[in-house]
Design a protein around this motif. Sequence first.
Motif, PDB file in Angstrom:
ATOM      1  N   UNK A 248     -67.784  -4.187 -15.426  1.00  0.00           N
ATOM      2  CA  UNK A 248     -66.863  -5.188 -14.922  1.00  0.00           C
ATOM      3  C   UNK A 248     -67.001  -6.458 -15.755  1.00  0.00           C
ATOM      4  N   UNK A 249     -65.876  -6.908 -16.306  1.00  0.00           N
ATOM      5  CA  UNK A 249     -65.847  -8.141 -17.086  1.00  0.00           C
ATOM      6  C   UNK A 249     -65.150  -9.195 -16.246  1.00  0.00           C
ATOM      7  N   UNK A 250     -65.772 -10.359 -16.140  1.00  0.00           N
ATOM      8  CA  UNK A 250     -65.199 -11.461 -15.391  1.00  0.00           C
ATOM      9  C   UNK A 250     -64.912 -12.594 -16.368  1.00  0.00           C
ATOM     10  N   UNK A 251     -63.727 -13.145 -16.290  1.00  0.00           N
ATOM     11  CA  UNK A 251     -63.370 -14.256 -17.174  1.00  0.00           C
ATOM     12  C   UNK A 251     -62.385 -15.177 -16.476  1.00  0.00           C
ATOM     13  N   UNK A 252     -62.245 -16.376 -17.027  1.00  0.00           N
ATOM     14  CA  UNK A 252     -61.293 -17.354 -16.532  1.00  0.00           C
ATOM     15  C   UNK A 252     -60.163 -17.468 -17.548  1.00  0.00           C
ATOM     16  N   UNK A 253     -58.928 -17.285 -17.140  1.00  0.00           N
ATOM     17  CA  UNK A 253     -57.819 -17.416 -18.090  1.00  0.00           C
ATOM     18  C   UNK A 253     -57.739 -18.831 -18.655  1.00  0.00           C
ATOM     19  N   UNK A 254     -57.358 -18.940 -19.907  1.00  0.00           N
ATOM     20  CA  UNK A 254     -57.215 -20.246 -20.535  1.00  0.00           C
ATOM     21  C   UNK A 254     -56.021 -20.978 -19.933  1.00  0.00           C
TER      22      UNK A 254
ATOM     23  N   UNK B  88     -52.798 -25.350 -25.839  1.00  0.00           N
ATOM     24  CA  UNK B  88     -52.072 -26.342 -26.633  1.00  0.00           C
ATOM     25  C   UNK B  88     -52.968 -26.989 -27.675  1.00  0.00           C
ATOM     26  N   UNK B  89     -54.217 -27.279 -27.318  1.00  0.00           N
ATOM     27  CA  UNK B  89     -55.143 -27.851 -28.288  1.00  0.00           C
ATOM     28  C   UNK B  89     -55.445 -26.873 -29.416  1.00  0.00           C
ATOM     29  N   UNK B  90     -55.596 -25.613 -29.086  1.00  0.00           N
ATOM     30  CA  UNK B  90     -55.823 -24.596 -30.120  1.00  0.00           C
ATOM     31  C   UNK B  90     -54.628 -24.513 -31.063  1.00  0.00           C
ATOM     32  N   UNK B  91     -53.425 -24.581 -30.517  1.00  0.00           N
ATOM     33  CA  UNK B  91     -52.220 -24.549 -31.351  1.00  0.00           C
ATOM     34  C   UNK B  91     -52.148 -25.786 -32.244  1.00  0.00           C
ATOM     35  N   UNK B  92     -52.540 -26.950 -31.714  1.00  0.00           N
ATOM     36  CA  UNK B  92     -52.523 -28.168 -32.531  1.00  0.00           C
ATOM     37  C   UNK B  92     -53.520 -28.078 -33.673  1.00  0.00           C
ATOM     38  N   UNK B  93     -54.696 -27.530 -33.417  1.00  0.00           N
ATOM     39  CA  UNK B  93     -55.677 -27.342 -34.490  1.00  0.00           C
ATOM     40  C   UNK B  93     -55.109 -26.410 -35.556  1.00  0.00           C
ATOM     41  N   UNK B  94     -54.468 -25.333 -35.135  1.00  0.00           N
ATOM     42  CA  UNK B  94     -53.870 -24.405 -36.092  1.00  0.00           C
ATOM     43  C   UNK B  94     -52.784 -25.085 -36.923  1.00  0.00           C
ATOM     44  N   UNK B  95     -51.961 -25.906 -36.298  1.00  0.00           N
ATOM     45  CA  UNK B  95     -50.907 -26.594 -37.045  1.00  0.00           C
ATOM     46  C   UNK B  95     -51.484 -27.615 -38.028  1.00  0.00           C
TER      47      UNK B  95
ATOM     48  N   UNK C 164     -58.547 -11.280 -33.776  1.00  0.00           N
ATOM     49  CA  UNK C 164     -57.635 -11.882 -32.812  1.00  0.00           C
ATOM     50  C   UNK C 164     -57.819 -13.358 -32.593  1.00  0.00           C
ATOM     51  N   UNK C 165     -58.529 -14.032 -33.480  1.00  0.00           N
ATOM     52  CA  UNK C 165     -58.726 -15.467 -33.326  1.00  0.00           C
ATOM     53  C   UNK C 165     -58.261 -16.212 -34.568  1.00  0.00           C
ATOM     54  N   UNK C 166     -57.571 -17.315 -34.333  1.00  0.00           N
ATOM     55  CA  UNK C 166     -57.231 -18.247 -35.396  1.00  0.00           C
ATOM     56  C   UNK C 166     -58.304 -19.339 -35.375  1.00  0.00           C
ATOM     57  N   UNK C 167     -58.343 -20.232 -36.354  1.00  0.00           N
ATOM     58  CA  UNK C 167     -59.338 -21.315 -36.304  1.00  0.00           C
ATOM     59  C   UNK C 167     -59.263 -22.145 -35.021  1.00  0.00           C
TER      60      UNK C 167
ATOM     61  N   UNK D 282     -61.485 -19.448 -27.479  1.00  0.00           N
ATOM     62  CA  UNK D 282     -60.481 -18.675 -26.755  1.00  0.00           C
ATOM     63  C   UNK D 282     -60.371 -17.304 -27.391  1.00  0.00           C
ATOM     64  N   UNK D 283     -60.059 -16.346 -26.603  1.00  0.00           N
ATOM     65  CA  UNK D 283     -59.872 -14.985 -27.109  1.00  0.00           C
ATOM     66  C   UNK D 283     -58.721 -14.354 -26.356  1.00  0.00           C
TER      67      UNK D 283
END
Length: 110
Positions: A20-26, A32-39, A90-93, A100-101
């Motif tokens: 059983x894997x337990x995680x919290x969705x982003x 949005x912060x991850x997308x800004x870093x990528x941009x 599956x990860x960008x910078x 995040x994954x």
Amino acid sequence: MSVTTNPFELYRVETPEGITITYTPAGLVSCSLAAMVDYVVMLALFVTGLVTIIIVGRVGHEDVIGALLALLAFAINWGYYVIFELIWNGQTPGKRLLRLRVIREGGTSG
């Protein structure tokens, strides 16, 4: 199995191996912060390529420089996500920086 809408609610997935894997969705902010870093990384790549093309292309024609800049923009916009998601599982910078994954509904890598 349903996807939760509350970003603070735990989500549990049982793998085929019985783990059983337990995680919290982003949430919206972390995505949005991850997308800004990528941009920002993509912009830095484009500016570096722009400066290189202008310096090297001083003796060339403006049409050739424009075409090279268009190809550079296309390559960065399309290749950035494909390359990083292939080499970093599956990860960008931006996703890696914010830890995040992307995973599928069954808990496997997305």
